[in-house]
Each structure stands twice: as C-alpha cells, then as structure tokens.
Design a protein around this motif. Structure first.
Motif, PDB file in Angstrom:
ATOM      1  N   THR A   1       0.833  -1.194   0.000  1.00 52.15           N
ATOM      2  CA  THR A   1       0.000   0.000   0.000  1.00 52.15           C
ATOM      3  C   THR A   1       0.874   1.254   0.000  1.00 52.15           C
ATOM      4  N   LYS A   2       0.240   2.394  -0.199  1.00 47.71           N
ATOM      5  CA  LYS A   2       0.959   3.668  -0.240  1.00 47.71           C
ATOM      6  C   LYS A   2       1.716   3.915   1.057  1.00 47.71           C
ATOM      7  N   ASN A   3       1.129   3.562   2.179  1.00 45.90           N
ATOM      8  CA  ASN A   3       1.790   3.773   3.467  1.00 45.90           C
ATOM      9  C   ASN A   3       3.086   2.977   3.562  1.00 45.90           C
ATOM     10  N   ILE A   4       3.059   1.744   3.091  1.00 47.59           N
ATOM     11  CA  ILE A   4       4.268   0.917   3.125  1.00 47.59           C
ATOM     12  C   ILE A   4       5.338   1.510   2.220  1.00 47.59           C
ATOM     13  N   ILE A   5       4.927   2.011   1.060  1.00 42.02           N
ATOM     14  CA  ILE A   5       5.886   2.638   0.141  1.00 42.02           C
ATOM     15  C   ILE A   5       6.564   3.825   0.816  1.00 42.02           C
ATOM     16  N   GLU A   6       5.775   4.660   1.484  1.00 49.07           N
ATOM     17  CA  GLU A   6       6.332   5.860   2.122  1.00 49.07           C
ATOM     18  C   GLU A   6       7.247   5.519   3.285  1.00 49.07           C
ATOM     19  N   GLU A   7       6.939   4.449   3.986  1.00 49.13           N
ATOM     20  CA  GLU A   7       7.731   4.092   5.167  1.00 49.13           C
ATOM     21  C   GLU A   7       8.951   3.240   4.840  1.00 49.13           C
ATOM     22  N   ASN A   8       8.988   2.644   3.660  1.00 54.22           N
ATOM     23  CA  ASN A   8      10.053   1.687   3.345  1.00 54.22           C
ATOM     24  C   ASN A   8      10.662   1.900   1.962  1.00 54.22           C
ATOM     25  N   THR A   9      10.842   3.163   1.569  1.00 59.49           N
ATOM     26  CA  THR A   9      11.371   3.444   0.240  1.00 59.49           C
ATOM     27  C   THR A   9      12.781   2.890   0.070  1.00 59.49           C
ATOM     28  N   HIS A  10      13.551   2.810   1.150  1.00 58.34           N
ATOM     29  CA  HIS A  10      14.921   2.313   1.027  1.00 58.34           C
ATOM     30  C   HIS A  10      14.945   0.853   0.607  1.00 58.34           C
ATOM     31  N   VAL A  11      13.912   0.108   0.951  1.00 54.73           N
ATOM     32  CA  VAL A  11      13.835  -1.296   0.566  1.00 54.73           C
ATOM     33  C   VAL A  11      13.125  -1.449  -0.779  1.00 54.73           C
ATOM     34  N   LEU A  12      12.035  -0.730  -0.973  1.00 51.90           N
ATOM     35  CA  LEU A  12      11.254  -0.870  -2.194  1.00 51.90           C
ATOM     36  C   LEU A  12      12.064  -0.507  -3.428  1.00 51.90           C
ATOM     37  N   GLY A  13      12.927   0.495  -3.311  1.00 50.69           N
ATOM     38  CA  GLY A  13      13.718   0.910  -4.454  1.00 50.69           C
ATOM     39  C   GLY A  13      14.658  -0.168  -4.922  1.00 50.69           C
TER      40      GLY A  13
ATOM     41  N   LEU B   1      21.631   7.691 -18.432  1.00 52.63           N
ATOM     42  CA  LEU B   1      21.763   9.125 -18.156  1.00 52.63           C
ATOM     43  C   LEU B   1      20.482   9.873 -18.519  1.00 52.63           C
ATOM     44  N   LYS B   2      19.840   9.458 -19.602  1.00 51.20           N
ATOM     45  CA  LYS B   2      18.590  10.101 -20.003  1.00 51.20           C
ATOM     46  C   LYS B   2      17.476   9.789 -19.016  1.00 51.20           C
ATOM     47  N   VAL B   3      17.439   8.568 -18.517  1.00 46.59           N
ATOM     48  CA  VAL B   3      16.456   8.208 -17.492  1.00 46.59           C
ATOM     49  C   VAL B   3      16.634   9.096 -16.268  1.00 46.59           C
ATOM     50  N   ALA B   4      17.883   9.245 -15.807  1.00 42.80           N
ATOM     51  CA  ALA B   4      18.166  10.080 -14.632  1.00 42.80           C
ATOM     52  C   ALA B   4      17.781  11.533 -14.895  1.00 42.80           C
ATOM     53  N   GLU B   5      18.070  12.015 -16.095  1.00 47.55           N
ATOM     54  CA  GLU B   5      17.752  13.401 -16.436  1.00 47.55           C
ATOM     55  C   GLU B   5      16.246  13.643 -16.424  1.00 47.55           C
TER      56      GLU B   5
ATOM     57  N   GLU C   1      10.611  14.717 -12.130  1.00 48.37           N
ATOM     58  CA  GLU C   1       9.421  13.955 -11.753  1.00 48.37           C
ATOM     59  C   GLU C   1       9.146  14.089 -10.250  1.00 48.37           C
ATOM     60  N   PRO C   2       7.866  14.042  -9.849  1.00 44.31           N
ATOM     61  CA  PRO C   2       7.522  14.126  -8.422  1.00 44.31           C
ATOM     62  C   PRO C   2       8.181  13.046  -7.572  1.00 44.31           C
ATOM     63  N   ILE C   3       8.408  11.862  -8.157  1.00 41.37           N
ATOM     64  CA  ILE C   3       9.012  10.766  -7.407  1.00 41.37           C
ATOM     65  C   ILE C   3      10.370  11.161  -6.845  1.00 41.37           C
ATOM     66  N   THR C   4      11.139  11.958  -7.596  1.00 40.46           N
ATOM     67  CA  THR C   4      12.488  12.356  -7.160  1.00 40.46           C
ATOM     68  C   THR C   4      12.416  13.370  -6.028  1.00 40.46           C
ATOM     69  N   LYS C   5      11.458  14.254  -6.092  1.00 40.87           N
ATOM     70  CA  LYS C   5      11.297  15.252  -5.034  1.00 40.87           C
ATOM     71  C   LYS C   5      10.864  14.606  -3.722  1.00 40.87           C
TER      72      LYS C   5
ATOM     73  N   PRO D   1      13.781  10.805  -3.057  1.00 42.57           N
ATOM     74  CA  PRO D   1      15.079  10.845  -3.768  1.00 42.57           C
ATOM     75  C   PRO D   1      15.939   9.620  -3.517  1.00 42.57           C
ATOM     76  N   HIS D   2      15.865   9.063  -2.293  1.00 40.07           N
ATOM     77  CA  HIS D   2      16.678   7.895  -1.978  1.00 40.07           C
ATOM     78  C   HIS D   2      16.253   6.690  -2.815  1.00 40.07           C
ATOM     79  N   LEU D   3      14.965   6.538  -3.011  1.00 42.65           N
ATOM     80  CA  LEU D   3      14.454   5.439  -3.812  1.00 42.65           C
ATOM     81  C   LEU D   3      14.941   5.555  -5.255  1.00 42.65           C
ATOM     82  N   VAL D   4      14.879   6.763  -5.821  1.00 44.93           N
ATOM     83  CA  VAL D   4      15.306   6.968  -7.210  1.00 44.93           C
ATOM     84  C   VAL D   4      16.801   6.717  -7.358  1.00 44.93           C
TER      85      VAL D   4
END
Length: 374
Positions: free
Chosen positions: A151-163, A245-249, A254-258, A261-264
C-alpha cells in the motif's frame, strides 16, 4: 459480485517488429487463455519479415484481435503508448512478441485483482525460457510484504527497501490498471529505447496507491540475440549508458524524485550495476578503452551541464561500474587504472560498511588501509 465485475475486459497489447520466428507461439499463448474476455491489440511497427502475414492470419480467426499497422517505424516506447491509447479494458498487459504467457495467466491475474480490490499494478515473476530453468526472483521476502500486497503507506515508510527489491524495471511482467495509466499520463515514449521501462516504472511509484507482487511465474521471456542486453558490442554499451543518463535526467523533474530521492538513487544505482554486468565478457583492455574514450566523456558532459542534480552520476558510475572490475579514476591523470591490492581491500570494506558498521574496529581498519593507499 456481479458477472461484469468478475469478468471484466482485459486489454493485451503486443508490439511486433520482425518477430516471425516467435510470433505464433506468443499469439497462441494469448488466444488460448482460459480467461476469454480479452481485447488483443497487435501493433505492427513496419515489420519487413513475415510478421505481417502471421498477424493477418490470426486476426481472421479470432474476432477479439484488433490490428494497428504503423506507417513508419517508431520504436517500442511509442508503440506501447499507442496501445495504451487504443485499449478499453479495465486492465492492460504489454506482452513482447517473442515471449509467451501461461495459459491461465489472465485468469489468475483477474482473480487476484478482484481479491485485492483492484490494485494499480500487479507484478508477476518472469522466467527465462531458454537459458535458465529457474524463475527470476522479483524481490526478497521482507516481513512487511509477506502477502505480496503493498500500500501507499508501506511505500512511504520503506522506500529504502522498495527501491532495491520490490518493483522491478520491466513493463511486460506487470498488469496495469488502465485508469491508472490514463490518470498519471505517464508515457513510455518519453525516453529513447532501452530506458523506457525503467523510467515508466520508477515514475509510477509516486502515483501508486497499491500494488501486488505474485510469486508465480506467468510470463516467459525469450532473450533474443537482437536484444541490447545480449549483443554485447562497445557501441551498445555506450548506447545503454546514454539511456541510463537520459532516465536520470528525465526523473530529475518527476515528483518521485522530489518526494523519494533515496528510492530513485537506488534505482539508478541498479541500472549502472546492470550496465556493468553487461561487460563481463570484455577484456580489461577493451573495458578501459570503452570507459576512457566513450563513457567518461559522456557522463562528464552531462555533469557539467547540470542535467541531474539529485545524484552525483560520476561518483555513482565509479562506485558501481568501475569498482566491479577493480578499476578507479586517477584524479591527477584522469585515466582509468587498476586497483592495488590494498586499494581493492579498502573498497571491499567500504561496500560492506553498512552491514558491519556496528563492529567497533571497522573504522580503524578502514583508516589504516586508506592511509596506506594514499
């Protein structure tokens, strides 16, 4: 539950470009599904072999098939977007024309979609049908995803693992809710070929409210010799680095990076690790030549223009790609050199520091080694 709810329409999109050898197997696996309420959209991207005739043959036999013939070759990213625009089902599944699926795959995916209240994405395991008898693993069984439902809550709490572990880069092993794709307006054509999957799946993590990971392999992947990851030439290694490099650029804005950022960063890290593995069959001389003459100038050019600010691409490239082959950049000569034995030990320890940092003597060992290699 009404019949319409338990038997909703599923759109299957098959992009085709010169796949006459495998296309019939792919289409057989789709048309013979135990779940029959399908919309099969086949998009021929200007094939020059017999693919066109094979498509016509299946279309005349199965009324569920819709055909689209591009007037010019536009590439896989644009073709996927065309398919998404044409789809009308509740869920959409992109299947490459040289792969195939389990005959009960759609029935299993639909049942799970209903059971888990229609998650935005359902991810299944893929199995390499040619070179390995074992399915590729999607993720490690972390305690908080024992059921496979995220769920969204798990994503927000565990981005270091999900990424790192949970949602992989592939599009073809994912069952997307069509309304999710429409709502987010994400496009696979935003990135040149080779990086569209990584960009699309990474960007989607920001918008996901829930997704489901299934342990069962339902998608069977054929590693074509035409694939960039199979035909290991210097030029294609360069092209893959360009795509990363283009993917990173593109992810920079994207909102995901803001928000994560650790997940990205972890996902870009994985792409570079993957890129490094693709030169395992190179000689060290070939590898150094590729890095010095092609890859480093490319990365430095992007770094100098400030295209990516959330991550140090040069440092990441060195940590992932170079260290893997016991190489480093000499800051004085700007040349790629091989590690000495002590320098190699230093970086091995540094890579392991996160897992053994609790040991009190580790910092002292690192300091001692580093002083000897300076």
């Amino acid at each position: 539950m009404s019949t319409s709810e338990s038997n909703f329409l599923v759109s299957i999109i098959v992009p085709v470009y010169n796949r006459e050898t495998y296309l019939a197997t792919c289409l057989d696996s789709i048309t013979q599904q135990t779940y029959t309420n399908l919309e099969i959209i086949i998009i021929d991207d200007c094939s020059t072999d017999n693919s066109h005739n094979i498509i016509q043959s299946y279309a005349t036999k199965d009324s569920r098939i819709r055909t689209i013939y591009n007037k010019e070759n536009v590439g896989i990213g644009v073709v996927r977007d065309i398919g998404n625009e044409a789809a009308t089902g509740k869920y959409v599944w992109h299947i490459d024309s040289d792969d195939y699926i389990d005959t009960q795959a759609v029935q299993i995916l639909v049942a799970n979609a209903i059971q888990y209240d229609y998650p935005d994405i359902i991810q299944m395991q893929m199995q390499n049908r040619t070179f390995s008898a074992k399915p590729k693993k999607i993720g490690k069984p972390y305690p908080f995803i024992q059921t496979g439902f995220i769920t969204k809550n798990i994503i927000e709490e565990n981005t270091h693992v999900l990424g790192k572990y949970t949602l992989d880069f592939a599009i073809t092993n994912k069952f997307f809710k069509l309304s999710f794709i429409k709502k987010t307006n994400l496009k696979t054509s935003s990135i040149p070929q080779l990086g569209e999957d990584a960009y699309f799946t990474t960007s989607s993590l920001y918008y996901i409210k829930s997704f489901l990971c299934l342990a069962k392999p339902l998608y069977f992947y054929h590693p074509s010799e035409q694939s960039i990851t199979r035909n290991l030439t210097l030029e294609k290694r360069y092209a893959l680095t360009q795509s990363i490099l283009k993917v990173a650029e593109n992810l920079e804005t994207e909102p995901i990076t803001k928000h994560y950022p650790h997940l990205v960063k972890q996902r870009i890290h994985r792409l570079f690790v993957f890129n490094g593995r693709m030169t395992e069959n190179f000689t060290q001389k070939e590898r150094i030549e590729l890095i010095e003459t092609r890859l480093l100038p490319l990365i430095k050019e992007q770094t100098n223009k400030g295209a990516v600010k959330f991550i140090d691409m040069l440092a990441l490239f060195e940590e992932t790609y170079l260290y893997r082959y016991n190489l480093y950049i000499d800051k004085e000569t700007n040349k790629v050199k091989s590690f000495s034995l002590l320098r190699r030990l230093y970086y091995i320890l540094r890579r392991k520091i996160r897992t053994i940092a609790t040991l009190p003597y580790i910092k002292e060992v690192l300091l001692f080694v580093y002083q000897r290699i300076r």
